[in-house]
Write an enzyme that holds these catalytic residues in place. Structure first.
Site, PDB file in Angstrom:
ATOM      1  N   HIS A  77      -3.661   6.879   1.493  1.00 14.41           N
ATOM      2  CA  HIS A  77      -4.740   5.532   1.022  1.00 14.41           C
ATOM      3  C   HIS A  77      -5.753   5.279   1.527  1.00 14.41           C
ATOM      4  O   HIS A  77      -5.774   5.128   2.608  1.00 14.41           O
ATOM      5  CB  HIS A  77      -3.008   4.543   1.814  1.00 14.41           C
ATOM      6  CG  HIS A  77      -3.540   3.400   1.500  1.00 14.41           C
ATOM      7  ND1 HIS A  77      -3.927   3.095  -0.268  1.00 14.41           N
ATOM      8  CD2 HIS A  77      -4.001   2.776   2.319  1.00 14.41           C
ATOM      9  CE1 HIS A  77      -3.755   1.837   0.106  1.00 14.41           C
ATOM     10  NE2 HIS A  77      -3.870   1.185   1.625  1.00 14.41           N
TER      11      HIS A  77
ATOM     12  N   CYS B 203       0.846  -1.204   0.061  1.00 14.66           N
ATOM     13  CA  CYS B 203      -0.088  -0.003   0.324  1.00 14.66           C
ATOM     14  C   CYS B 203       1.053   1.312  -0.165  1.00 14.66           C
ATOM     15  O   CYS B 203       0.351   1.964  -0.751  1.00 14.66           O
ATOM     16  CB  CYS B 203      -1.179  -0.051   1.024  1.00 14.66           C
ATOM     17  SG  CYS B 203      -1.972  -1.753   1.301  1.00 14.66           S
TER      18      CYS B 203
ATOM     19  N   ASN C 269     -10.018  -1.411  -1.633  1.00 11.05           N
ATOM     20  CA  ASN C 269      -8.414  -0.994  -1.633  1.00 11.05           C
ATOM     21  C   ASN C 269      -7.805  -1.465  -3.014  1.00 11.05           C
ATOM     22  O   ASN C 269      -7.905  -2.838  -3.034  1.00 11.05           O
ATOM     23  CB  ASN C 269      -8.468  -1.856  -0.067  1.00 11.05           C
ATOM     24  CG  ASN C 269      -6.307  -1.161   0.170  1.00 11.05           C
ATOM     25  OD1 ASN C 269      -5.805  -0.980  -0.380  1.00 11.05           O
ATOM     26  ND2 ASN C 269      -6.423  -1.312   1.512  1.00 11.05           N
TER      27      ASN C 269
HETATM   28  N1  ACO Z   1     -18.977  -9.651   6.772  1.00 12.88           N
HETATM   29  C1  ACO Z   1     -19.194 -10.119   7.805  1.00 12.88           C
HETATM   30  N2  ACO Z   1     -18.975 -10.648   9.219  1.00 12.88           N
HETATM   31  C2  ACO Z   1     -17.573 -10.360   8.595  1.00 12.88           C
HETATM   32  C3  ACO Z   1     -16.942 -10.037   7.154  1.00 12.88           C
HETATM   33  C4  ACO Z   1     -17.593  -9.176   7.172  1.00 12.88           C
HETATM   34  N3  ACO Z   1     -17.180  -8.948   5.085  1.00 12.88           N
HETATM   35  N4  ACO Z   1     -15.406 -10.209   7.802  1.00 12.88           N
HETATM   36  C5  ACO Z   1     -15.236 -10.381   9.233  1.00 12.88           C
HETATM   37  N5  ACO Z   1     -16.625 -10.555   9.520  1.00 12.88           N
HETATM   38  C6  ACO Z   1     -16.810 -11.677  11.091  1.00 12.88           C
HETATM   39  C7  ACO Z   1     -15.625 -12.058  11.653  1.00 12.88           C
HETATM   40  O1  ACO Z   1     -15.655 -13.741  11.443  1.00 12.88           O
HETATM   41  C8  ACO Z   1     -15.474 -12.002  12.835  1.00 12.88           C
HETATM   42  O2  ACO Z   1     -16.917 -13.100  13.101  1.00 12.88           O
HETATM   43  P1  ACO Z   1     -16.710 -13.585  14.857  1.00 12.88           P
HETATM   44  O3  ACO Z   1     -16.911 -12.883  15.804  1.00 12.88           O
HETATM   45  O4  ACO Z   1     -17.923 -14.890  14.592  1.00 12.88           O
HETATM   46  O5  ACO Z   1     -15.465 -14.461  14.762  1.00 12.88           O
HETATM   47  C9  ACO Z   1     -16.622 -11.008  12.865  1.00 12.88           C
HETATM   48  O6  ACO Z   1     -16.735 -10.420  12.308  1.00 12.88           O
HETATM   49  C10 ACO Z   1     -14.917  -9.509  13.770  1.00 12.88           C
HETATM   50  O7  ACO Z   1     -13.876  -9.599  13.569  1.00 12.88           O
HETATM   51  P2  ACO Z   1     -12.786  -8.929  12.859  1.00 12.88           P
HETATM   52  O8  ACO Z   1     -12.019  -9.457  12.068  1.00 12.88           O
HETATM   53  O9  ACO Z   1     -12.332  -9.054  14.187  1.00 12.88           O
HETATM   54  O10 ACO Z   1     -13.563  -7.493  12.899  1.00 12.88           O
HETATM   55  P3  ACO Z   1     -13.083  -6.078  12.273  1.00 12.88           P
HETATM   56  O11 ACO Z   1     -13.621  -5.884  13.659  1.00 12.88           O
HETATM   57  O12 ACO Z   1     -11.359  -5.714  13.467  1.00 12.88           O
HETATM   58  O13 ACO Z   1     -13.348  -5.295  11.294  1.00 12.88           O
HETATM   59  C11 ACO Z   1     -11.568  -4.590   9.902  1.00 12.88           C
HETATM   60  C12 ACO Z   1     -12.390  -6.169  10.373  1.00 12.88           C
HETATM   61  C13 ACO Z   1     -12.552  -4.702   8.587  1.00 12.88           C
HETATM   62  C14 ACO Z   1     -10.375  -5.497   8.402  1.00 12.88           C
HETATM   63  C15 ACO Z   1     -11.135  -3.937  10.840  1.00 12.88           C
HETATM   64  O14 ACO Z   1      -9.998  -4.922  11.620  1.00 12.88           O
HETATM   65  C16 ACO Z   1     -10.134  -2.672  10.358  1.00 12.88           C
HETATM   66  O15 ACO Z   1     -10.638  -2.126   9.227  1.00 12.88           O
HETATM   67  N6  ACO Z   1      -8.862  -3.050  10.026  1.00 12.88           N
HETATM   68  C17 ACO Z   1      -7.339  -2.606   9.646  1.00 12.88           C
HETATM   69  C18 ACO Z   1      -7.479  -2.672   8.703  1.00 12.88           C
HETATM   70  C19 ACO Z   1      -7.294  -2.220   6.858  1.00 12.88           C
HETATM   71  O16 ACO Z   1      -8.064  -1.511   6.828  1.00 12.88           O
HETATM   72  N7  ACO Z   1      -6.710  -3.279   6.343  1.00 12.88           N
HETATM   73  C20 ACO Z   1      -6.486  -2.600   4.850  1.00 12.88           C
HETATM   74  C21 ACO Z   1      -5.510  -3.791   4.547  1.00 12.88           C
HETATM   75  S1  ACO Z   1      -3.913  -2.902   4.718  1.00 12.88           S
HETATM   76  C22 ACO Z   1      -3.659  -1.486   4.256  1.00 12.88           C
HETATM   77  O17 ACO Z   1      -4.172  -0.880   3.109  1.00 12.88           O
HETATM   78  C23 ACO Z   1      -3.604  -1.005   5.072  1.00 12.88           C
END
Ligand code: ACO
Length: 343
Positions: A270, A121, A300
């Protein structure tokens, strides 16, 4: 002193629009539009069709950027290609783009060097620092810098893979970095990396320490286990570090330039997650109308997010000559960076 400025921008996204509901309907992912929008701001993304590769989308973006700069491919002295989704393990996509631009054709081919950048990224900013350094050092007058990704081919579009696969889309953005004697352009690029977090967001595919690097079957084919085949991410760790590193690198860039945030007209962050960018803007007290975004439409696109965002803003007239802008990115590695540009 020779300065380096952005003389042209261009972008290309494939025509297939995949909405959050399409992830459910077309791919059978157990998710909801609300879950994805609430946590990321993403409403839809683009997927390239089979047969289209990263350098194909890059070619379209590059042609637009060159046209806007009033240049032909033959005017280029260097191609810098940032991607984590090249056509193949090697060679990189840079040489394919060079060939597709027609630089190797005809009676007077120009064998412009093609450099591949692997910084995920942050790839566009790592590439920008390289392009600017070449121009300022007098090693190049015009550098084509591309960020392009074909994520759709390597996403685990299943319920098991939904945390990662609902975030990413395909696309390409390009800029031409050119020499000028005018007092304008890229003032600096400040980069950072922290290899302690290399495994927090990665897609390993193979392990070169193993013999052979991919488990070999009796028929000479290879087998990659799911945890190596698909990208894995600890989203919460990424979120926390993204905020800290993006704020830190932006403040470092401002300090170096002896400017305040109030001097910056537009902040190009980004496009990984709208919530990350809103959180940063809030922390810094930057009004949201100075933070353009398009993640709701493209998801993304990794190395392509910044050049696509720049090209859209330039085309719409929102980004105009004379403006001071900041570019900030964070990604896998971890890697990050910020740039200050007088447009
Ligand atoms: N739809 C429905 N449920 C989902 C999805 C989805 N697309 N994805 C995950 N879940 C579920 C998981 O399975 C989990 O279920 P469980 O509790 O039964 O196990 C629950 O949601 C929580 O999952 P987490 O991974 O803990 O979700 P979180 O609240 O952390 O959100 C997210 C995930 C959106 C990715 C968040 O962590 C985030 O925004 N992180 C930043 C990272 C990022 O933006 N990365 C992008 C690439 S990196 C970069 O470019 C910088």
């Amino acid at each position: 002193m020779t300065n380096a400025y952005i003389s042209g921008t261009g972008f290309h996204v494939p025509p297939d629009v995949v909405t959050n509901d399409d992830l459910i309907r077309r791919f059978g992912v157990d998710t909801t539009h609300e879950w994805i929008v609430q946590r990321t701001g993403i409403e839809q993304r683009r997927f390239a069709e089979a047969g289209v590769g990263t350098s194909d989308m890059a070619l379209e973006a590059a042609r637009s950027a060159l046209a806007q700069a009033g240049l032909r491919p033959q005017d280029l002295d260097l191609i810098v290609f940032a991607t984590l989704s090249p056509e193949h393990a090697f060679p990189g996509s840079g040489v394919y783009l060079q060939r597709k631009l027609g630089l190797t054709d005809g009676d007077e081919p120009k064998f412009v060097p093609a450099l591949d950048v692997r910084n995920q990224c942050s790839g566009f900013l790592y590439g920008l620092s390289t392009a600017v350094a070449h121009v300022r050092a007098g090693m190049a007058r015009h550098v084509l810098l591309v960020g392009a990704e074909t994520h759709s081919a390597a996403l685990d579009l299943s319920t098991e893979g939904r945390t990662v696969s609902s975030l990413f889309g395909d696309g390409a953005g390009a800029v031409v970095v050119s020499a000028t004697d005018e007092d304008r352009g890229v003032r600096g690029v400040w980069l950072g990396a922290d290899g302690r977090f290399a495994e927090v967001l990665c897609q390993k595919v193979w392990d070169i320490r193993q013999r052979p690097f991919i488990a070999k079957n009796p028929d000479r084919s290879g087998t990659v286990p799911p945890d190596m085949l698909w990208a894995t991410m600890d989203g919460k760790v990424v979120f926390k570090h993204a905020v800290a590193a993006m704020v830190g690198s932006l403040m470092r860039a401002c300090a170096d330039q002896r400017i305040d945030l109030a001097d910056i007209d537009l902040f190009f962050f980004h496009q990984a997650n709208l919530r990350i960018n809103q959180f940063i803007a809030q922390q810094l007290g930057v009004p949201e109308d100075r933070v353009p975004h398009n993640i709701e439409r493209y998801g993304n696109t990794t190395a392509a997010t910044l050049p696509i965002l720049l090209a859209e803003a330039a085309q719409s007239g929102r980004l105009r000559p004379g403006m001071k802008i900041a570019l900030v990115a964070f990604g896998s590695g971890f890697t990050w960076g910020a740039a200050i540009v007088d447009w």
